[in-house]
Design an enzyme around this catalytic site. Sequence first.
Site, PDB file in Angstrom:
ATOM      1  N   SER A  77      -2.301 -10.583  -7.934  1.00 55.26           N
ATOM      2  CA  SER A  77      -2.456  -9.699  -9.073  1.00 55.26           C
ATOM      3  C   SER A  77      -2.967 -10.360 -10.344  1.00 55.26           C
ATOM      4  CB  SER A  77      -1.097  -9.073  -9.357  1.00 55.26           C
ATOM      5  OG  SER A  77      -1.271  -7.753  -9.567  1.00 55.26           O
ATOM      6  N   ASP A 118       2.383   2.108  -3.066  1.00 55.86           N
ATOM      7  CA  ASP A 118       2.452   2.588  -4.463  1.00 55.86           C
ATOM      8  C   ASP A 118       1.563   3.798  -4.729  1.00 55.86           C
ATOM      9  OD1 ASP A 118       0.156   0.973  -4.345  1.00 55.86           O
ATOM     10  OD2 ASP A 118       0.581  -0.135  -6.190  1.00 55.86           O
ATOM     11  N   HIS A 145       0.828  -1.220   0.000  1.00 56.55           N
ATOM     12  CA  HIS A 145       0.000   0.000   0.000  1.00 56.55           C
ATOM     13  C   HIS A 145       0.858   1.265   0.000  1.00 56.55           C
ATOM     14  CE1 HIS A 145      -4.010  -1.895   0.503  1.00 56.55           C
ATOM     15  NE2 HIS A 145      -3.281  -2.869   1.020  1.00 56.55           N
ATOM     16  N   LYS A 147     -11.087  -7.503  -4.351  1.00 57.60           N
ATOM     17  CA  LYS A 147     -10.980  -6.047  -4.210  1.00 57.60           C
ATOM     18  C   LYS A 147     -12.027  -5.285  -5.043  1.00 57.60           C
ATOM     19  CE  LYS A 147      -7.182  -4.092  -5.771  1.00 57.60           C
ATOM     20  NZ  LYS A 147      -7.056  -5.052  -6.714  1.00 57.60           N
ATOM     21  N   GLY A 206      -4.352 -11.791  -3.920  1.00 55.10           N
ATOM     22  CA  GLY A 206      -3.250 -10.856  -3.696  1.00 55.10           C
ATOM     23  C   GLY A 206      -2.049 -11.113  -4.584  1.00 55.10           C
ATOM     24  N   ASP A 220       1.303  -3.351  -9.877  1.00 58.91           N
ATOM     25  CA  ASP A 220       1.036  -4.643 -10.512  1.00 58.91           C
ATOM     26  C   ASP A 220       1.251  -4.609 -12.016  1.00 58.91           C
ATOM     27  OD1 ASP A 220       0.283  -5.028  -7.952  1.00 58.91           O
ATOM     28  OD2 ASP A 220      -1.858  -5.143  -8.337  1.00 58.91           O
TER      29      ASP A 220
HETATM   30  P1  NG1 Z   1      -3.685  -6.701  -5.266  1.00 58.20           P
HETATM   31  O1  NG1 Z   1      -2.961  -7.482  -4.270  1.00 58.20           O
HETATM   32  O2  NG1 Z   1      -3.498  -7.206  -6.645  1.00 58.20           O
HETATM   33  O3  NG1 Z   1      -5.129  -6.510  -4.924  1.00 58.20           O
HETATM   34  C1  NG1 Z   1      -3.521  -4.032  -4.781  1.00 58.20           C
HETATM   35  C2  NG1 Z   1      -3.238  -2.910  -5.779  1.00 58.20           C
HETATM   36  C3  NG1 Z   1      -1.753  -2.506  -5.778  1.00 58.20           C
HETATM   37  C4  NG1 Z   1      -1.265  -2.232  -4.369  1.00 58.20           C
HETATM   38  C5  NG1 Z   1      -1.622  -3.435  -3.463  1.00 58.20           C
HETATM   39  C6  NG1 Z   1      -1.231  -3.227  -2.020  1.00 58.20           C
HETATM   40  C7  NG1 Z   1      -4.536  -2.811  -7.854  1.00 58.20           C
HETATM   41  C8  NG1 Z   1      -4.662  -3.295  -9.249  1.00 58.20           C
HETATM   42  N1  NG1 Z   1      -3.548  -3.338  -7.138  1.00 58.20           N
HETATM   43  O4  NG1 Z   1      -2.961  -5.220  -5.274  1.00 58.20           O
HETATM   44  O5  NG1 Z   1      -1.581  -1.388  -6.595  1.00 58.20           O
HETATM   45  O6  NG1 Z   1      -1.798  -1.039  -3.859  1.00 58.20           O
HETATM   46  O7  NG1 Z   1      -3.024  -3.704  -3.494  1.00 58.20           O
HETATM   47  O8  NG1 Z   1       0.143  -3.056  -1.883  1.00 58.20           O
HETATM   48  O9  NG1 Z   1      -5.326  -1.998  -7.418  1.00 58.20           O
END
Ligand code: NG1
Length: 488
Positions: A156, A61, A59, A245, A154, A201
């Site tokens: 991606s 980025d 979190h 998400k 998680g 990602d």
């Molecule tokens: P994932 O783990 O793919 O849901 C998300 C965000 C990243 C980053 C991470 C936490 C997207 C596509 N990906 O990743 O940019 O913020 O959470 O480090 O929103």
Amino acid sequence: MQRDLSEELRQIYNCSPDELLLHTARYERLLNLYRLSFSGQNPTFIVRAPGRVNLIGEHTDYNGYPVMPMAIDRDFVFVLAPSSSGVIDIVNESPSFERRTINARFPVPPYQQGDWGNYVKAAVHGILEAGWVDPKNVTGFQAFVGGTIPESAGLSSSSALVVASALAFLAANNTQVEKEQLAELLARAERYVGSEGGGMDQAVSLLAEPGKALKIDFFPLRTQPVSLPENLSFVVCNSLIRAPKSESLRYAYNRRVIECRLATALVAKTVEERSGKNSQPQRLADLSGEKLGLEQRTVDKIVAQAIGERPLSLKDVSYFLGETAEAVQQRLCTLRDGSVLAEPPEGFKIWNRYKHVVSEAQRVESAAGAFQAGDVSAVGSLMNASHVSCRDDYEISCPELEVLVSVGREVGAVGARLTGAGFGGCTVNAVPSNQVRQFIDRVTIAYYHEYVRQEKEKPFTKYTNLHDVVFVCRATTGAGAWPNRGDR
Ligand code: NG1
């Protein structure tokens, strides 16, 4: 054709001859399934985009601070051919994802929330919006798609699908774009699905190098390959708790993005009042000690004293900022779709989110050094500290991840932490390479056999193959598209 394909795959997967045979067999299966789905025609392109495991930097980025993921040997592969119309026709190997037909005309209206086709649409919409493909002359494609990245875990899978879709659409339209440029565009484009994510990602999926992790800095995007200690392996363990998400966790993820935005406004105001330094920050990293020309410790102290450590209501925030609650909501709490994020009943946890982000950014910098130096124990400690901060300050862990992290450390990981957005999904474990076999066996017994079977009432995802829930990650190369030279 066999030799061409396996030579291509050898370079991508950086793996043993045995594994290469398996990868080649998978691609050949997808090529055959394409022919079966599309009346015996031959695909003209193959596209691949990998998922990733984030080693450290969670979190950070979207706050403009760095991350350090690596691309893995789990990916999306599209075999495709341009179509004679502007329509995209896409068949997924997995029966859970129905065939989708998309009219590639801007603006591309989304399917309902949670539909897998929205990730394809996100890429197409973004590329058309950028004007990279002539709107009067759009070529669609037909594709057969196979994915091996566990979903909502998680790792991606969503961004890998967006990246693969973009490469397929660009290949069909005979358009070349720099990978950095594409990564930046797709980070914005993926917000089409409703979460306000950062750019990690898409960047790692496109820009990774084989055998290396990638330190990524943002605004502007910069990447630096980081060598991994040879005697250390990274094992992913899936908690089997889904973390979608773009569906139920949309609020939880977006809430943290908004809390960081509020933190940026509050920190800017307090720093300006205390030090006279006036900045126009867009995100927390614009207020780092380095950028402000102050010691980081000083900035942190100013922030703690000025805004305090307790959660803040919208009223508190508007009082601090000297703006009405409505103005704060409109300026700082509005999401991409125009909706306003509801105020959490316990208030916005500004201090805790700030503390996590700033300390995590420092851990990423230290980890880059520890990796380069091959200092395995420092890597492990930084990963463990990252997990504590994710759990206590960012509050993105859950009971099952806690069990899995503890088990991992007990059975041989030098460092174990949740990885990705959190709230479920996977842990990443740094394990001495010569102990990996034993590690996997012991985690299997302690978590998958004992814990999961005991806690029957929990909503664990079903799985058929243990290799899909506990596996060693091999650092692969980034995404690419190449012509299919096969004639079968
Ligand atoms: P994932 O783990 O793919 O849901 C998300 C965000 C990243 C980053 C991470 C936490 C997207 C596509 N990906 O990743 O940019 O913020 O959470 O480090 O929103």
